[in-house]
Motif scaffolding. Structure first.
Motif: not given
Length: 424
Positions: A123-132, A142-154
């Protein structure tokens, strides 16, 4: 019997590819190496540098045992479609144990971790992707940015299970072969395939490098760099220079094609694509499955400014439509390719094999869940309606390639159905 699969374009086959085959044989312990190869049009959206049967022969001389052709719908698809098709082809053979692919990081575990996120889409990743996406980013960005942010938080949480820094993830996601490797891993996961992934660290020049003067004996050229060199020199590259780039066993066929002028660049599409675009309307363009409404509008608005393939691709490019996606769409229009890339490739067409691989072919016929086609004329009797459509469209694309090649060289036209297998 251990079998290693490789998904490739061999555009052209060079010393880095030879090294990968040797690695699969010597380090991974492969008894047989099977290649799922693009045909006469390739994933970046262009005709292949040289025709598919020659490229298959070069790969066989470079150590591969069996070359299978991916349908044109797969070969000209996005990275995700290309990878899904190639993996499904190898998986359908029922004999492949490992998939070996080149990557800039060589880190199979991390690539698989990223692939699992993309397959499960938490869910957290999908939310970031949609925002981008709402900000107007292209989907890849958008996918790359969402992945980086998601994995940075993790990575900064107490529950970090990735074992790598967000900076390392960002570096991985900025490299084209890593991205394709992730797509291979995604495809394996979605198929629940028995095939194990193996990322091989790339050595040598970067994807787009054209300066090969500093390459050591332990480093390898990029196919993109060789193509650029060919285009800049108009095919007048010296054989001594090419001997540093192309394996010695494969070099004679490559040089013979150069001598005959039997090679193509995207500029060969300049005139025929213009003709095809002038015939299209909004209604007909909507029949191509990969064309977005935004790209259709831009094509119709801009086609009177058309000067050539490359110029038009540059003209159509926007922040949210990548150039590579545009080139693929233009090639699909030229080919009149209105069939979507299959997630599952329903047959395995043989382009060539080594004579000593007869036991391997028998094993494939015994284990494969898809028919093996060794003679093009037999396809109509073997394939169902859907599979035959993919096959016939691929043959039609190769006939168009042959037409362009014959117009350039003056050589006689040979219909796709008449071309023999390459047996080494």
């Amino acid at each position: 019997m251990k079998v290693v699969g490789i998904i490739a374009e061999y555009n052209p086959f060079h010393k880095g590819h030879e090294y990968q085959i040797r690695y699969a044989r010597e380090i991974l312990g492969a008894d047989y190496i099977v290649i799922a190869m693009s045909g006469d049009f390739v994933q970046r959206g262009a005709p292949a540098l040289m025709e598919k049967h020659l490229r298959a022969e070069m790969a066989l001389l470079g150590g591969a045992n069996l070359i299978l052709e991916m349908p044109v719908q797969t070969a000209t698809a996005s990275a995700e479609g290309f990878a899904a098709g190639g993996v499904s082809l190898l998986d359908g053979l029922g004999v492949v144990d490992e998939l070996c692919f080149g990557s800039e990081c060589g880190d199979t575990e991390t690539l698989m971790n990223i692939a699992q996120i993309l397959v499960k889409e938490p869910f957290e990743y999908r939310k970031l992707l949609q925002q981008n996406l709402r900000t107007g980013m292209s989907f890849p960005a958008a996918r790359s940015s969402a992945l980086i942010r998601y994995m940075r938080e993790k990575a900064t949480s107490v529950h970090n299970t990735f074992g790598v820094s967000s900076e390392h993830i960002e570096l991985i996601l900025s490299s084209p072969n890593n991205i394709l490797g992730i797509e291979y891993c995604k495809a394996l996961l979605r198929l629940n395939s028995r095939i194990l992934p193996h990322a091989l660290l790339r050595k040598g020049s970067g994807y787009h490098d054209t300066d090969f003067s500093l390459l050591s004996d332990e480093e390898f050229p990029s196919a993109s760099g060789i193509r650029s060199l060919m285009k800049k020199s108009e095919g007048t590259v010296q054989s001594a220079d090419l001997s540093r780039l192309i394996p010695s066993a494969s070099l004679p066929g490559f040089l013979d094609s150069l001598k005959k002028g039997a090679w193509l660049s995207d500029s060969v599409l300049d005139l025929p694509l213009h003709y095809k675009l002038l015939l299209e309307s909004e209604e007909t363009l909507k029949m191509y499955p990969e064309l977005s409404d935004a790209l259709i509008r831009r094509i119709l608005k801009s086609r009177n400014q058309y000067e050539g393939f490359s110029q038009f691709a540059d003209l159509l490019k926007t922040r949210d439509i990548t150039r590579s996606a545009i080139c693929r769409s233009l090639v699909q229009i030229f080919l009149d390719q209105k069939t979507k890339a299959p997630g599952h490739i329903p047959y395995a067409r043989v382009l060539g094999f080594q004579k000593n691989s007869a036991p391997f072919l028998r094993q494939i016929k015994k284990n494969s869940s898809i028919p093996l086609i060794t003679k093009a004329a037999d396809a109509s009797a073997i394939l169902d309606e859907t599979a035959l459509r993919f096959f016939n469209e691929t043959c039609a694309a190769s006939n168009l390639y042959e037409m362009l090649l014959c117009h350039k060289t003056g050589q006689p036209f040979i219909h796709e159905m008449k071309k023999p297998l390459r047996i080494i």
